[in-house]
Design a protein around this motif. Structure first.
Motif, PDB file in Angstrom:
ATOM      1  N   ALA A 225       0.828  -1.209   0.000  1.00  0.00           N
ATOM      2  CA  ALA A 225       0.000   0.000   0.000  1.00  0.00           C
ATOM      3  C   ALA A 225       0.862   1.258   0.000  1.00  0.00           C
ATOM      4  O   ALA A 225       0.666   2.161  -0.813  1.00  0.00           O
ATOM      5  CB  ALA A 225      -0.935  -0.013   1.203  1.00  0.00           C
ATOM      6  N   GLY A 226       1.836   1.337   0.891  1.00  0.00           N
ATOM      7  CA  GLY A 226       2.669   2.540   0.977  1.00  0.00           C
ATOM      8  C   GLY A 226       3.535   2.748  -0.240  1.00  0.00           C
ATOM      9  O   GLY A 226       3.626   3.854  -0.785  1.00  0.00           O
ATOM     10  N   TYR A 227       4.174   1.677  -0.684  1.00  0.00           N
ATOM     11  CA  TYR A 227       5.082   1.759  -1.832  1.00  0.00           C
ATOM     12  C   TYR A 227       4.340   2.176  -3.095  1.00  0.00           C
ATOM     13  O   TYR A 227       4.717   3.135  -3.776  1.00  0.00           O
ATOM     14  CB  TYR A 227       5.740   0.397  -2.015  1.00  0.00           C
ATOM     15  N   LEU A 228       3.250   1.482  -3.395  1.00  0.00           N
ATOM     16  CA  LEU A 228       2.523   1.759  -4.633  1.00  0.00           C
ATOM     17  C   LEU A 228       1.761   3.074  -4.565  1.00  0.00           C
ATOM     18  O   LEU A 228       1.674   3.790  -5.572  1.00  0.00           O
ATOM     19  CB  LEU A 228       1.561   0.597  -4.922  1.00  0.00           C
ATOM     20  N   SER A 229       1.231   3.417  -3.397  1.00  0.00           N
ATOM     21  CA  SER A 229       0.478   4.661  -3.278  1.00  0.00           C
ATOM     22  C   SER A 229       1.369   5.879  -3.469  1.00  0.00           C
ATOM     23  O   SER A 229       0.937   6.887  -4.044  1.00  0.00           O
ATOM     24  CB  SER A 229      -0.206   4.733  -1.909  1.00  0.00           C
ATOM     25  N   GLY A 230       2.608   5.798  -2.985  1.00  0.00           N
ATOM     26  CA  GLY A 230       3.520   6.922  -3.153  1.00  0.00           C
ATOM     27  C   GLY A 230       3.717   7.283  -4.604  1.00  0.00           C
ATOM     28  O   GLY A 230       3.680   8.466  -4.988  1.00  0.00           O
ATOM     29  N   PHE A 231       3.878   6.271  -5.449  1.00  0.00           N
ATOM     30  CA  PHE A 231       4.097   6.532  -6.868  1.00  0.00           C
ATOM     31  C   PHE A 231       2.812   6.943  -7.570  1.00  0.00           C
ATOM     32  O   PHE A 231       2.817   7.823  -8.435  1.00  0.00           O
ATOM     33  CB  PHE A 231       4.699   5.299  -7.539  1.00  0.00           C
ATOM     34  N   ALA A 232       1.709   6.306  -7.190  1.00  0.00           N
ATOM     35  CA  ALA A 232       0.431   6.648  -7.825  1.00  0.00           C
ATOM     36  C   ALA A 232       0.053   8.096  -7.528  1.00  0.00           C
ATOM     37  O   ALA A 232      -0.367   8.847  -8.420  1.00  0.00           O
ATOM     38  CB  ALA A 232      -0.658   5.695  -7.335  1.00  0.00           C
TER      39      ALA A 232
END
Length: 314
Positions: free
Chosen positions: A91-98
């Protein structure tokens, strides 16, 4: 007689011992790179958080029967650490980029920041795991990063966006680095891969549901492109790349596993060339060669030094 019988098997076993890690890391790079293609398929038909939500939810639900019936019995004490790992790594990793891309940060710059993961893991390995890289490993890691710079130079453009938005992919990468190291150190990381991946996917889905709802709703888009993209992400990206990532993490040091991901951007470009006809360039080929050289140097270097064990020995 027994010595002569066993002698021919020794070179073969040594060859397999060298070959299997290479095959594991090669499969990780290919599947990790292929995951970006699923995002591209589905992003034409749905918002990014809806894609991430359904990727995580379907992956977790498909793994749930196996997690409950295969392997050690899950205990309630196993759940909180896996929720933390899922929140950080998925969640944190992908949300940061999105969120960064949504705010207008150029995709090339976001991808470049994501490729700083090996450097962040190397920097954090010393305080969190008591491991530090040897000079040769630092050199290999830096060469790998230079290869990424060469390969992605054409896509690197600065946009007119708020300054704080550039911190989002940095936070996302730091989140993934922390998850990698905490899972390596935690006893909860010893769960079988299918069980830990199931719990982490379900935790990530619960977290991603909120931004997906704010983005427009959580209902799936019943279009072939969306369904195909989600299936690709579930099978190739989740069951393939994340499983291989965790398997490699249990076999090798976090710094080595993440250093292999320096090859991901150039390989992704090759995937895009094969599937979408996107053009390749000499810069991409040179960057791939440079990154590969850095990974080979890193892999051949002596193992990382364990600060704590050396202190005890002294």
């Amino acid at each position: 007689m027994s010595n002569s019988t066993l002698a021919p098997d020794r070179p073969r076993s040594r060859f397999l011992a060298l070959l299997l890690p290479f095959l594991l890391e090669a499969a990780l790079v290919v599947s990790w790179s292929a995951g970006f293609l699923g995002i591209r398929f589905a992003s034409d038909h749905a918002p990014i958080f809806l894609i991430l939500l359904w990727r995580s939810l379907i992956s977790g639900l498909l793994l749930l029967p196996f997690a409950l019936t295969m392997g050690p019995r899950l205990r309630w004490s196993d759940v909180p650490p896996q929720i933390l790992f899922g929140a950080l790594a998925m969640a944190g990793y992908l949300s940061g980029f999105a969120l960064a891309i949504g705010r207008g940060v150029p995709t090339g710059l976001v991808a470049l920041i994501a490729d700083m993961l090996p450097l962040m893991v190397a920097l954090l390995s010393w305080p969190l795991l008591g491991q530090r890289l040897t000079p040769l490993q630092w050199l290999g890691s830096l060469i790998g990063f230079v290869g990424v710079l060469i390969a992605s130079a054409g896509a690197l453009k600065l946009g007119d966006v708020p300054l704080w938005a550039y911190g989002l992919p940095i936070l996302g990468t730091l989140s993934f680095a922390l998850a990698t190291l905490l899972q390596k150190r935690s006893p909860a990381g010893a769960l079988p891969v299918h069980q830990s991946l199931c719990l982490q996917c379900l935790a990530a889905a619960a977290i991603l549901a909120l931004p997906a709802w704010f983005e427009g709703g959580v209902a799936p888009v019943m279009k072939l492109g969306f369904v195909g993209g989600i299936l690709w992400l579930v099978i190739v990206a989740t069951f393939g790349s994340w499983s291989l990532y965790y398997l490699a993490l249990r076999r090798f040091s976090p710094a080595r596993v993440t250093a292999v991901l320096y090859l991901s951007p150039p390989v992704t470009m090759i995937w895009a060339w094969i599937m979408f006809g996107e053009p390749l360039s000499w810069a991409m080929a040179i960057g791939l060669a440079v990154s590969l050289g850095g990974i080979v140097l890193f892999s051949w270097a002596p193992e990382t030094a364990h600060v704590e064990s050396k202190a005890k020995a002294g």
